[in-house]
Structures are given as structure tokens and as C-alpha cells.
Motif scaffolding. Structure first.
Motif, PDB file in Angstrom:
ATOM      1  N   PRO A  95       0.838  -1.214   0.000  1.00 43.17           N
ATOM      2  CA  PRO A  95       0.000   0.000   0.000  1.00 43.17           C
ATOM      3  C   PRO A  95       0.864   1.251   0.000  1.00 43.17           C
ATOM      4  O   PRO A  95       2.059   1.199   0.301  1.00 43.17           O
ATOM      5  N   GLU A  96       0.231   2.364  -0.342  1.00 45.81           N
ATOM      6  CA  GLU A  96       0.939   3.640  -0.398  1.00 45.81           C
ATOM      7  C   GLU A  96       0.114   4.739   0.248  1.00 45.81           C
ATOM      8  O   GLU A  96      -1.112   4.686   0.232  1.00 45.81           O
ATOM      9  N   GLY A  97       0.802   5.719   0.808  1.00 44.60           N
ATOM     10  CA  GLY A  97       0.121   6.883   1.368  1.00 44.60           C
ATOM     11  C   GLY A  97      -0.470   6.613   2.739  1.00 44.60           C
ATOM     12  O   GLY A  97       0.165   6.027   3.600  1.00 44.60           O
TER      13      GLY A  97
ATOM     14  N   TYR B  49     -10.442   6.872   3.833  1.00 43.85           N
ATOM     15  CA  TYR B  49     -10.499   7.096   2.388  1.00 43.85           C
ATOM     16  C   TYR B  49      -9.944   5.906   1.604  1.00 43.85           C
ATOM     17  O   TYR B  49     -10.492   5.517   0.583  1.00 43.85           O
ATOM     18  N   ASN B  50      -8.843   5.321   2.066  1.00 41.57           N
ATOM     19  CA  ASN B  50      -8.183   4.216   1.358  1.00 41.57           C
ATOM     20  C   ASN B  50      -8.504   2.833   1.900  1.00 41.57           C
ATOM     21  O   ASN B  50      -7.986   1.842   1.405  1.00 41.57           O
ATOM     22  N   SER B  51      -9.336   2.743   2.915  1.00 38.83           N
ATOM     23  CA  SER B  51      -9.570   1.443   3.553  1.00 38.83           C
ATOM     24  C   SER B  51     -10.214   0.427   2.608  1.00 38.83           C
ATOM     25  O   SER B  51      -9.888  -0.759   2.668  1.00 38.83           O
ATOM     26  N   ILE B  52     -11.081   0.869   1.725  1.00 34.62           N
ATOM     27  CA  ILE B  52     -11.706  -0.066   0.778  1.00 34.62           C
ATOM     28  C   ILE B  52     -10.660  -0.603  -0.195  1.00 34.62           C
ATOM     29  O   ILE B  52     -10.629  -1.803  -0.497  1.00 34.62           O
ATOM     30  N   LYS B  53      -9.787   0.267  -0.654  1.00 34.80           N
ATOM     31  CA  LYS B  53      -8.704  -0.148  -1.552  1.00 34.80           C
ATOM     32  C   LYS B  53      -7.784  -1.156  -0.842  1.00 34.80           C
ATOM     33  O   LYS B  53      -7.371  -2.158  -1.426  1.00 34.80           O
ATOM     34  N   PHE B  54      -7.481  -0.901   0.422  1.00 35.05           N
ATOM     35  CA  PHE B  54      -6.645  -1.798   1.209  1.00 35.05           C
ATOM     36  C   PHE B  54      -7.353  -3.136   1.427  1.00 35.05           C
ATOM     37  O   PHE B  54      -6.767  -4.201   1.251  1.00 35.05           O
TER      38      PHE B  54
ATOM     39  N   ASP C 105      -4.935   4.796  10.424  1.00 39.08           N
ATOM     40  CA  ASP C 105      -5.916   5.125  11.462  1.00 39.08           C
ATOM     41  C   ASP C 105      -6.707   3.869  11.817  1.00 39.08           C
ATOM     42  O   ASP C 105      -6.367   2.761  11.396  1.00 39.08           O
ATOM     43  N   SER C 106      -7.766   4.041  12.592  1.00 40.99           N
ATOM     44  CA  SER C 106      -8.527   2.888  13.089  1.00 40.99           C
ATOM     45  C   SER C 106      -9.165   2.075  11.966  1.00 40.99           C
ATOM     46  O   SER C 106      -9.311   0.854  12.100  1.00 40.99           O
ATOM     47  N   THR C 107      -9.519   2.704  10.856  1.00 41.36           N
ATOM     48  CA  THR C 107     -10.102   1.911   9.759  1.00 41.36           C
ATOM     49  C   THR C 107      -9.040   1.031   9.111  1.00 41.36           C
ATOM     50  O   THR C 107      -9.307  -0.122   8.793  1.00 41.36           O
ATOM     51  N   GLY C 108      -7.845   1.553   8.934  1.00 44.53           N
ATOM     52  CA  GLY C 108      -6.755   0.738   8.398  1.00 44.53           C
ATOM     53  C   GLY C 108      -6.398  -0.396   9.337  1.00 44.53           C
ATOM     54  O   GLY C 108      -6.183  -1.536   8.911  1.00 44.53           O
TER      55      GLY C 108
END
Length: 107
Positions: free
Chosen positions: A17-19, A24-29, A55-58
Motif C-alpha cells: 500500500p501507499e500513502g 479514504y483508502n480502507s476499501i482499496k486496502f 488510522d482505526s479503519t486501516g
């Protein structure tokens, strides 16, 4: 939403992963980790070289995936990102390594 880069090497899925791993990116992850599971990989390396924040979503994506795999290794984690794992005490359930090869060699 697309997934981050996922490669398979010696029965390991390697995700890069990047960034920011945030809401915002949790779905992509999550899609990246699902892609690894769809390839029947039960050992996953998450290369955090290019991750500047989580963050907590990641964290939630990692924790929910942990239940479906044999092992998740986190490599090349930045100090400020690792501090989040320490503060949340998730360092107890995840293993940290300096390199992808170190993670593969660990038992």
C-alpha cells in the motif's frame, strides 16, 4: 475502487500500500487483502515502506483479515506508524520485520 499492488511469491502474498491507510483508502486496502485471499494465500506480507499514516479503519482491515489467514507480517514500518500499533497494543498480535526476506525467514 482498485486495489494496491499484490504479488505472490513462494506462497506469500505481498501487498504494497501507499500513502495513508485511513477511511479514504480502507476499501482499496481491503480489496488488496481480499485479492490475496482469493489467490489462496494464507501468509501475507504488508510492505509498509510507502505508508505514512494508519488510522482505526486501516487497523480494522488488518485485524479482520488476521482472522482468515495463517500469518500477517508487517515490514519496513515507519516509526510514526508503528507508534499507532504500540498505542493500540496491536503490536501483540502482529509481527514486524525490517524486510520482506526477514519476514519470509521467520517462523
Amino acid at each position: 475502487m482498485e486495489a494496491f499492488n499484490v504479488t505472490v511469491d513462494d506462497s506469500w502474498a505481498i501487498i504494497s500500500p501507499e500513502g495513508k491507510l485511513d477511511a479514504y483508502n480502507s476499501i482499496k486496502f481491503k480489496n488488496s487483502l481480499k485479492k490475496a485471499l482469493d489467490k489462496n494465500c494464507k501468509k501475507i506480507i504488508v510492505d509498509l515502506t510507502a505508508v505514512s499514516f494508519i488510522d482505526s479503519t486501516g487497523l480494522g482491515v488488518l485485524v479482520s483479515t488476521q482472522r482468515n489467514v495463517e500469518k500477517i507480517c508487517l515490514v519496513a514500518i515507519r516509526k510514526e506508524v508503528k507508534e499507532i500499533f504500540l498505542l493500540t497494543r496491536l503490536d501483540i498480535i502482529f509481527s514486524f520485520y525490517d524486510s520482506i526476506q526477514d519476514a519470509k525467514n521467520a517462523r
